[in-house]
Write a protein that holds these residues in place. Structure first.
Motif, mmCIF file in Angstrom:
data_model
loop_
_atom_site.group_PDB
_atom_site.id
_atom_site.type_symbol
_atom_site.label_atom_id
_atom_site.label_comp_id
_atom_site.label_asym_id
_atom_site.label_seq_id
_atom_site.Cartn_x
_atom_site.Cartn_y
_atom_site.Cartn_z
ATOM 1 N N ARG A 194 -1.097 -51.898 -23.178
ATOM 2 C CA ARG A 194 -0.186 -51.302 -24.162
ATOM 3 C C ARG A 194 -0.159 -49.778 -24.037
ATOM 4 O O ARG A 194 0.907 -49.155 -24.052
ATOM 5 C CB ARG A 194 -0.601 -51.713 -25.584
ATOM 6 N N ASN A 195 -1.328 -49.178 -23.894
ATOM 7 C CA ASN A 195 -1.394 -47.721 -23.785
ATOM 8 C C ASN A 195 -0.850 -47.227 -22.443
ATOM 9 O O ASN A 195 -0.224 -46.161 -22.373
ATOM 10 C CB ASN A 195 -2.832 -47.243 -23.975
ATOM 11 N N ALA A 196 -1.094 -48.009 -21.392
ATOM 12 C CA ALA A 196 -0.574 -47.635 -20.068
ATOM 13 C C ALA A 196 0.945 -47.656 -20.063
ATOM 14 O O ALA A 196 1.594 -46.805 -19.445
ATOM 15 C CB ALA A 196 -1.127 -48.576 -19.002
ATOM 16 N N GLU A 197 1.537 -48.617 -20.769
ATOM 17 C CA GLU A 197 2.997 -48.705 -20.830
ATOM 18 C C GLU A 197 3.600 -47.470 -21.488
ATOM 19 O O GLU A 197 4.653 -46.981 -21.065
ATOM 20 C CB GLU A 197 3.411 -49.977 -21.577
ATOM 21 N N ILE A 198 2.931 -46.941 -22.499
ATOM 22 C CA ILE A 198 3.428 -45.730 -23.170
ATOM 23 C C ILE A 198 3.492 -44.578 -22.172
ATOM 24 O O ILE A 198 4.484 -43.840 -22.118
ATOM 25 C CB ILE A 198 2.511 -45.367 -24.363
ATOM 26 N N GLU A 199 2.447 -44.446 -21.352
ATOM 27 C CA GLU A 199 2.420 -43.382 -20.344
ATOM 28 C C GLU A 199 3.471 -43.611 -19.258
ATOM 29 O O GLU A 199 4.166 -42.687 -18.844
ATOM 30 C CB GLU A 199 1.027 -43.302 -19.704
#
Length: 760
Positions: free
Chosen positions: A453-458
């Motif tokens: 989820r956090n990687a997708e934001i980046e």
């Protein structure tokens, strides 16, 4: 009686309205899952009288073709005096960028549903609604239009009119195909011994919707013996298509040759070969973005014309043909091959397009598969390939790198936790250097989901200037791990292994049989065939065979006298190799001086091969040698094989590795190959994974060592030896070098025609 063409609403509207460019920029992989939730969220707000997932169908006759069109609309809403078709579209894009006419294809789909309902229920007017919902935030945006029935009818007729040229081409092709198949004879003057029996067994299997495991010797002509009866079954309406699955490029070419031979006999049938994207890409870098690649830019504006063009002129569509037409129409050759495969009668491709959860052909729905046959060439390779396809791994070093690169972001906490997890695992495994456990680690999966989820934001930040290669690679690895966790059962283990300065974590599929079985159930028939499907029970166990499956073993059609088999009973075990190396070299020198010709010698490892090669060339420099190097490309591989000439005036010996690219799928007929020497019994190198496999099968009541080491090893030996006799006129020498062939166990695993060896 009019010919009938059945198609979905989505297929119809996408054919007519598809436009734009291929753009494989990063997109969130959670959109599909979240999108399903979003659909349900909207449908849960419907009123009691509303309906969801409503199946609709209609018939339209146009230019002597009857079109059977069907599909499911997301919602059928009843609002006062209005009937509304609701088409729900989830997206990860900002809804502020979506206007009423942004996506004509969405309106088209909803209008076809409205027409179908109005026609069926005699409605004079209908309302059509598009509901866009953000897959993550669940923000909504709605558009609505109103139509009278005549407008909808005119719109749908115009759609069908634009689809007719393609439909007519396909219909004409099917008529020609079926007619050509009726008149098709076996493409050779006579069947080789055993060929007719094999072909008959395949035809019977398809007719009865069964599966079959076929062990047929090298040189019998397995490829044509499996494809020919499958073609006949297609012509009789028993199948719609076949997938010919291979593990290597060379066997793909053999399948293409089989179709070419049948074409010369009058067959009119479309066959498409799918080549890996990185091999077929026209650009230096495989970057599918319209700003970089002119073949991606406007792809969907030109694809329909390209498909009509190629199918109007070609039936056998290999890589060369695809590249020719792709350049002509300025379209991506890889995506072109996938679009062609969707409508072809036969698809020649790698195993992974059917079995790999990461890259399988998603556009083939279950209804397509139910009318398709899988022909799995060199099926012995599928065991280890499936293990890898159904496994997933991670490296600690990637998370450490990301921890350093993304300090001031939300991503930092999740990579810090994962890095810490690896450190804890290293401590727990410090005594042995590895740790194995059977249960799925739910905490690890939760941490990986948070990382995703956090990687997708980046990754969704297009303005970020930093190199995102490591993040993207780690993101896909984590996604793969989460995906495989959903398949995890008692046939899996997870292990951690310390590797120099890194830590390797793997979710390892020990027994792929259950997952292979689940996939093949979706197809009408699966044919597993190989020259080395031995011992048969091992492959039945590993490939998901059942008591209802057919099995057939075709004896070798070649005379025993065609092959002289010798045994040099030396120890080739790791600790004895230096002591017996000179005896192998002396045997080679004597053999090559007494019997000139072209030879291949196979070793169980590159290191062992190189050691013997260096000493042999120093002791006997007059004999011409070539050696397989690691990571040969296709051109280097072809150059190696071209050295084996029919009319060589000097003796040649090629040094190669067991289980490598030259030990199977290589066809050196006649005097191109006069002898094969196999050093060892092919056992895989001792390693953690093989030992885990050993222990697992031991607990299931089988001989774990045989399943992990003996059977896979001997399969390599049989494949290497099978390079020698390829036709009724071939003759030659096989030399087996290992004292274990004197034991009952290993001798029993040899083909019957090899067991009468002469000791030297």
């Amino acid at each position: 009686m009019l010919p009938e063409i059945k198609l979905s609403v989505r297929t119809l509207v996408e054919y007519v309205f598809q436009s734009g460019s291929i753009d494989n920029r990063f997109r969130t992989s959670t959109t599909l899952t979240e999108g399903t939730k979003a659909h349900k969220a909207i449908q849960s707000t419907y009123q009691e009288t509303d309906q969801k997932e409503v199946f609709l169908k209609t018939e339209i006759k146009y230019e002597k073709i009857k079109f059977l069109i069907e599909g499911r609309c997301d919602g059928l809403l009843f609002r006062d005096d209005k009937i509304v078709i609701d088409e729900i579209k989830s997206t990860s894009k900002d809804l502020s960028g979506i206007e009423e006419e942004t996506y004509p294809v969405h309106w088209a789909q909803a209008k076809v549903y409205a027409y179908m309902y109005a026609k069926d229920h005699e409605q004079n007017e209908m309302s059509v609604q598009l509901t866009y919902i953000h897959a993550v935030t669940e923000e909504q945006k709605t558009f609505q239009q109103h139509f009278i029935f005549q407008e909808l009818e005119q719109f749908v007729n115009e759609l069908v009119k634009q689809y007719v040229p393609y439909a007519s081409l396909m219909q004409i092709h099917r008529l020609r195909r079926d007619d050509s198949i009726k008149n098709l004879s076996f493409p050779f003057e006579t069947y080789r011994e055993g060929q007719r029996k094999l072909a008959g067994a395949i035809y019977k299997t398809i007719s009865e919707e069964k599966n079959i495991f076929a062990n047929a010797p090298t040189g019998i002509g397995k490829t044509i013996s499996t494809i020919f009866p499958t073609v006949k079954a297609i012509g009789e309406g028993k199948l719609e298509r076949m997938f010919y699955l291979t593990a290597k490029t060379i066997t793909r070419q053999t399948a293409e040759e089989a179709f070419s031979q049948m074409k010369n006999k009058g067959l009119c049938m479309s066959a498409v070969t799918i080549t890996a994207k990185d091999k077929v890409c026209f650009k230096e870098e495989t970057l599918c973005q319209k700003e970089y690649c002119e073949f991606a830019n406007g792809y969907y504006d030109r694809i329909n014309a390209a498909v009509l063009d190629i199918f109007s002129h070609k039936t056998y569509i290999n890589r060369q043909t695809i590249e020719e037409y792709a350049r002509k129409h300025m379209i991506c050759p890889f995506e072109f091959s996938l679009d062609l495969a969707f409508v072809a009668d036969a698809i020649i491709c790698d195993y992974n397009y059917i079995f790999d959860p990461k890259v399988s052909l998603k556009r083939f729905f279950d209804e397509h598969k139910r009318q398709s046959a899988l022909l799995i060439d060199e099926a012995h390779n599928l065991v280890d390939r499936a293990r890898e396809m159904f496994s997933a791994d991670l490296q600690k070093s990637n998370f450490l790198t990301l921890k350093r690169e993304y300090k001031e972001t939300e991503l930092h906490d999740s990579v810090h936790m994962l890095n810490k997890y690896f450190i804890d695992m290293k401590k727990k495994s410090s005594e042995k250097g590895y740790l194995v456990w059977k249960e799925i680690d739910a905490d690890l999966i939760s941490m990986l989901e948070e990382f995703v989820r956090n990687a997708e934001i980046e990754l969704l930040q297009p303005t970020k200037s930093a190199d995102q290669t490591t993040l993207l690679d780690t993101y896909f690895a984590a996604m793969g791990f989460v995906r495989i966790s959903k398949l995890y059962d008692e046939r899996y283990v997870t292990y951690v292994e310390t590797e120099k300065n890194d830590i390797h974590l793997k979710m390892f599929c020990l027994d792929p049989s259950h997952l292979l079985q689940q996939i093949r159930k979706k197809f009408r028939t699966t044919v597993y065939f190989s020259a080395t499907l031995l011992p048969l029970q091992y492959f039945l166990d590993m490939l998901g065979g059942t008591s209802e499956d057919y099995t057939i073993s075709i004896p070798s059609p070649f005379a025993k006298e065609q092959t002289e088999v010798f045994l040099q009973p030396l120890s080739t075990r790791y600790h004895d190799r230096d002591h017996t190396k000179r005896q192998i070299i002396d045997m080679l020198s004597k053999l090559l001086r007494e019997r000139s010709g072209n030879y291949l010698i196979f070793f169980p490892s590159y290191h062992y091969m190189k050691n013997v090669y260096e000493d042999f060339t120093a002791i006997d420099p007059e004999i011409r040698t070539i050696i397989q190097t690691n990571r040969l490309d296709e051109n280097e591989r072809e150059q190696f094989l071209q050295e084996f000439k029919e009319d060589n005036t000097e003796t040649l010996i090629g040094f190669a590795v067991l289980g490598g690219i030259f030990s199977e799928g290589v066809d050196l007929k006649g005097n191109r190959l006069n002898g094969v020497i196999v050093v060892g019994v092919g056992l895989p190198q001792l390693c953690l994974e093989r030992n885990i496999i050993n222990e697992y099968f031991q607990t299931t009541g089988k001989n774990g060592y045989d399943y992990a080491y003996t059977f896979p090893g001997m399969n390599k030996v049989l494949q290497a030896g099978g390079r020698l006799i390829r036709s009724e006129t071939d003759t030659g020498v096989i030399v087996l070098v290992d004292d274990r062939y004197l034991t009952q166990k290993y001798r029993g695993l040899l083909p019957a025609e090899w067991r009468g060896f002469t000791r030297i």
